[in-house]
Design an enzyme around this catalytic site. Structure first.
Site, PDB file in Angstrom:
ATOM      1  N   LYS A 195       0.835  -1.202   0.000  1.00  0.00           N
ATOM      2  CA  LYS A 195       0.000   0.000   0.000  1.00  0.00           C
ATOM      3  C   LYS A 195       0.873   1.256   0.000  1.00  0.00           C
ATOM      4  CE  LYS A 195      -1.852   2.446   3.274  1.00  0.00           C
ATOM      5  NZ  LYS A 195      -1.699   3.794   2.679  1.00  0.00           N
ATOM      6  N   GLU A 269      10.620   0.895   9.910  1.00  0.00           N
ATOM      7  CA  GLU A 269      11.576   1.923   9.500  1.00  0.00           C
ATOM      8  C   GLU A 269      10.886   3.242   9.839  1.00  0.00           C
ATOM      9  OE1 GLU A 269      14.989   1.752   8.420  1.00  0.00           O
ATOM     10  OE2 GLU A 269      14.198   0.319   6.974  1.00  0.00           O
ATOM     11  N   CYS A 303      13.636  10.662   6.406  1.00  0.00           N
ATOM     12  CA  CYS A 303      13.748  10.135   7.774  1.00  0.00           C
ATOM     13  C   CYS A 303      15.170  10.254   8.302  1.00  0.00           C
ATOM     14  CB  CYS A 303      13.260   8.695   7.834  1.00  0.00           C
ATOM     15  SG  CYS A 303      13.909   7.694   6.504  1.00  0.00           S
ATOM     16  N   GLU A 400      10.679  15.132  15.428  1.00  0.00           N
ATOM     17  CA  GLU A 400      10.865  15.104  13.973  1.00  0.00           C
ATOM     18  C   GLU A 400       9.918  16.115  13.309  1.00  0.00           C
ATOM     19  OE1 GLU A 400       9.490  11.604  11.644  1.00  0.00           O
ATOM     20  OE2 GLU A 400      11.482  11.618  10.752  1.00  0.00           O
TER      21      GLU A 400
HETATM   22  P1  NAI Z   1       1.992   7.889   8.565  1.00  0.00           P
HETATM   23  O1  NAI Z   1       2.910   7.058   9.396  1.00  0.00           O
HETATM   24  O2  NAI Z   1       0.605   8.106   9.034  1.00  0.00           O
HETATM   25  O3  NAI Z   1       1.900   7.263   7.096  1.00  0.00           O
HETATM   26  C1  NAI Z   1       2.775   6.300   6.562  1.00  0.00           C
HETATM   27  C2  NAI Z   1       1.970   5.175   5.916  1.00  0.00           C
HETATM   28  O4  NAI Z   1       1.248   4.468   6.930  1.00  0.00           O
HETATM   29  C3  NAI Z   1       0.929   5.628   4.912  1.00  0.00           C
HETATM   30  O5  NAI Z   1       0.876   4.699   3.865  1.00  0.00           O
HETATM   31  C4  NAI Z   1      -0.351   5.586   5.728  1.00  0.00           C
HETATM   32  O6  NAI Z   1      -1.513   5.453   4.939  1.00  0.00           O
HETATM   33  C5  NAI Z   1      -0.137   4.379   6.585  1.00  0.00           C
HETATM   34  N1  NAI Z   1      -0.911   4.317   7.817  1.00  0.00           N
HETATM   35  C6  NAI Z   1      -1.424   5.342   8.546  1.00  0.00           C
HETATM   36  N2  NAI Z   1      -2.063   4.862   9.632  1.00  0.00           N
HETATM   37  C7  NAI Z   1      -1.938   3.518   9.601  1.00  0.00           C
HETATM   38  C8  NAI Z   1      -2.374   2.445  10.466  1.00  0.00           C
HETATM   39  N3  NAI Z   1      -3.052   2.695  11.581  1.00  0.00           N
HETATM   40  N4  NAI Z   1      -2.069   1.184  10.123  1.00  0.00           N
HETATM   41  C9  NAI Z   1      -1.371   0.920   9.004  1.00  0.00           C
HETATM   42  N5  NAI Z   1      -0.953   1.870   8.156  1.00  0.00           N
HETATM   43  C10 NAI Z   1      -1.219   3.152   8.453  1.00  0.00           C
HETATM   44  O7  NAI Z   1       2.698   9.271   8.317  1.00  0.00           O
HETATM   45  P2  NAI Z   1       1.963  10.679   7.995  1.00  0.00           P
HETATM   46  O8  NAI Z   1       0.779  10.855   8.883  1.00  0.00           O
HETATM   47  O9  NAI Z   1       1.738  10.734   6.552  1.00  0.00           O
HETATM   48  O10 NAI Z   1       3.103  11.716   8.420  1.00  0.00           O
HETATM   49  C11 NAI Z   1       3.171  12.195   9.749  1.00  0.00           C
HETATM   50  C12 NAI Z   1       4.582  12.343  10.197  1.00  0.00           C
HETATM   51  O11 NAI Z   1       5.230  11.076  10.202  1.00  0.00           O
HETATM   52  C13 NAI Z   1       5.472  13.194   9.315  1.00  0.00           C
HETATM   53  O12 NAI Z   1       5.326  14.528   9.620  1.00  0.00           O
HETATM   54  C14 NAI Z   1       6.829  12.670   9.640  1.00  0.00           C
HETATM   55  O13 NAI Z   1       7.322  13.283  10.801  1.00  0.00           O
HETATM   56  C15 NAI Z   1       6.598  11.206   9.909  1.00  0.00           C
HETATM   57  N6  NAI Z   1       6.920  10.379   8.740  1.00  0.00           N
HETATM   58  C16 NAI Z   1       8.108   9.753   8.737  1.00  0.00           C
HETATM   59  C17 NAI Z   1       8.486   9.009   7.646  1.00  0.00           C
HETATM   60  C18 NAI Z   1       9.803   8.343   7.621  1.00  0.00           C
HETATM   61  O14 NAI Z   1      10.212   7.854   6.577  1.00  0.00           O
HETATM   62  N7  NAI Z   1      10.501   8.273   8.720  1.00  0.00           N
HETATM   63  C19 NAI Z   1       7.643   8.884   6.471  1.00  0.00           C
HETATM   64  C20 NAI Z   1       6.367   9.535   6.586  1.00  0.00           C
HETATM   65  C21 NAI Z   1       6.062  10.270   7.694  1.00  0.00           C
END
Ligand code: NAI
Ligand code: MG
Length: 489
Positions: A195, A269, A303, A400
């Site tokens: 996904k 990750e 990240c 972050e």
């Molecule tokens: P997120 O962690 O919500 O999204 C990442 C993925 O997880 C997306 O595909 C999302 O649809 C999915 N997801 C969301 N809730 C889920 C759940 N309960 N179960 C399974 N999958 C789920 O990240 P978001 O809200 O887009 O970004 C928020 C913050 O997270 C950012 O501001 C940043 O600080 C951090 N982030 C860090 C990343 C990294 O690579 N370390 C990447 C993306 C966000």
């Protein structure tokens, strides 16, 4: 093999050095509406619901994306399970050939992938073109090579695939993260339900088209789109053997709780807040480039971004002056323009999160500096920002931000900087700039970070493992280490 496959065209002469311009968007093919990729074909979602994906630089709607619910996810998992029976049994050499074919097709369609990645996610075309897409293709090339060498990789052991892998990826490197996840899973004989993130589904769906065209047996890779609920349906599906997640630490924790007590394997990750450490004996101009690349690459949506700068006190003035001068030359704007250095912030939500942190930093008493560049009146943009005189307890230092915002602290001794660099919940990456090899070795063993760059930053290669400590997650992706989370012995 269920399908008769086309012989791939062998083209190693693909010219990467094209010059993209905004009008490039005329040459790409996008549909108005995208369905789910399940069992080798595009199918309508059970709910009949679609959501819009926008260009964050123009706020224009690009296309509609299907929203997968539990029934769709179940269908995808069933297809992957059925495909696993065959895929795990064909010869490893044959599996490798399919993966090579995906790699080559990606290379051939590199231009289209780069333009779509930039339109859908906001990153500068120069980065999509020169980094994301070639690196994604290279991951497929690299893992294709491992497919028939697993017994050499793990001598004396008998590696076996796990089964169906559920993979959930973020929006900062959409195609690259799909490659990081899919390539090692396929090389080890697993099948996949992936996904993409809800703001950046398009390159994953283009990858689905490519996979269909490549003749990969149906059901080996399934791509379902949607937001958190769709992700949770993957995590909670009882017939999934492994979850691989890249995203926020908050969601990582939810996933870890959700699968506790099941026999699903997990790699996470997660976030980071890397220290980028400049010693007085560092080559200063080179270090300034490294600081800029460390925090402004991909708008800071990285990240492993070098988001906490530590400068040795004796060179702090000159480093900060040179950094400010360099920031003045950065071009913020149209991501499709090849001269752009900093593109659009990925979503309105992310922009408001960054702006919230900028307010917090000011309220905490750190001194703000922003480059004087103009930013477009429309779209999600943020000026490159520094917080000078930040202190260890500031939220802008501890949390972050995931944007073009750098905190700056100074230090006197090695002990002090190691202590400060490690005094954080995260442990993904770090950077060290010095002329002395002994200092590098001393620091790399003491910094609690999965990746430490020395006199460079944000260098990625399929052969080297990547992953974190502490709240940055566990498990490694890339390199030989990246095979392990997809195998049992
Ligand atoms: P997120 O962690 O919500 O999204 C990442 C993925 O997880 C997306 O595909 C999302 O649809 C999915 N997801 C969301 N809730 C889920 C759940 N309960 N179960 C399974 N999958 C789920 O990240 P978001 O809200 O887009 O970004 C928020 C913050 O997270 C950012 O501001 C940043 O600080 C951090 N982030 C860090 C990343 C990294 O690579 N370390 C990447 C993306 C966000
Ligand atoms: Mg979210």
């Amino acid at each position: 093999m269920t399908k008769k496959t086309k012989e791939p065209t062998l083209d190693f002469t693909t010219n990467w050095a094209y010059e993209p311009a905004p009008e490039d968007t005329k040459h790409i093919t996008l549909k108005k509406q995208y369905d789910l990729f399940i069992n080798g074909e595009f199918v309508k979602p059970n709910s009949k619901k679609y959501f819009a994906t926008y260009n964050p630089a123009t706020e224009e709607k690009i296309a509609e994306i299907a929203e997968a619910d539990e029934k769709d996810v179940d269908k995808a998992v069933k297809a992957a399970r059925k495909a696993f029976e065959k895929w795990s049994k064909i010869s490893a050499q044959e599996r490798g050939k399919y993966i090579y074919r995906i790699a080559r097709l990606m290379q051939e369609r590199a231009r289209e992938f780069a333009v779509i990645e930039t339109m859908d996610g906001g990153k500068p075309i120069r980065e999509s073109r020169d980094i994301d897409v070639p690196l994604a293709a290279n991951h497929f090339f690299y893992y294709a090579g491992w497919a028939d060498k697993l017994e050499y990789a793990f001598p004396g052991r008998t590696p076996k695939p796990l089964g169906v892998a559920g993979q959930i990826i973020p929006w900062n490197f959409p195609l690259l993260m799909a490659a990081w996840k899919i390539a090692p899973a396929l090389a080890t004989g697993n099948t996949v339900v992936l996904k993409p993130a809800e703001t950046t589904s398009l390159t994953a769906l283009k990858l689905a088209e490519l996979i269909r065209d490549s003749g990969l047996p149906e059901g080996v890779v399934n791509i379902v789109t949607g937001a958190g609920k769709t992700g949770a349906a993957i995590v909670n599906h009882p017939d999934i053997n492994k979850i691989a997640f890249t995203g926020s630490t908050d969601v990582g924790k939810i996933i870890q709780k959700a699968i506790a007590g099941t026999d699903k394997k997990l790699t996470l990750e997660l976030g980071g807040k890397a220290a980028n450490i400049i010693f007085e004996d560092a080559p200063i101009d080179q270090a300034v480039e490294g600081i800029v690349n460390g925090i402004f690459f991909n708008q800071g949506h990285v990240c492993c971004a070098g988001s906490r700068l530590f400068v040795q006190e004796s060179v702090a003035d000159i480093v900060i002056r040179k950094l400010k001068d360099r920031m003045e030359t950065l071009i913020v704007g149209n991501p499709l323009d090849k001269n752009t250095d900093i593109g659009a912030i990925n979503s309105k939500e992310q922009l408001s999160k960054i702006n919230k942190y900028i307010k917090i930093g000011i309220a905490e008493g750190a001194e703000i500096y922003q480059s004087s560049c103009a930013i477009p009146g429309k779209g999600n943009f943020c000026k490159p920002t520094l917080f000078l005189n930040a202190s260890q307890s500031h939220r802008v230092v501890q949390e972050e931000i995931f944007g073009p915002v750098l905190t700056i602290q100074t230090f006197r001794t090695i002990e002090e900087v190691i202590e400060k660099a490690n005094n954080i919940p995260y442990g993904l990456s770090a950077g060290v700039w010095t002329d002395k090899g002994s200092k590098i070795f001393n620091l790399t063993s003491k910094l609690r970070a999965g990746v430490v760059w020395a006199n460079t930053y944000n260098k990625f290669d399929p052969t080297s493992p990547f992953g974190g400590y502490k709240e940055s997650g566990f498990g490694r992706e890339g390199g030989l280490h990246g095979l392990m989370p997809y195998l049992k012995f």
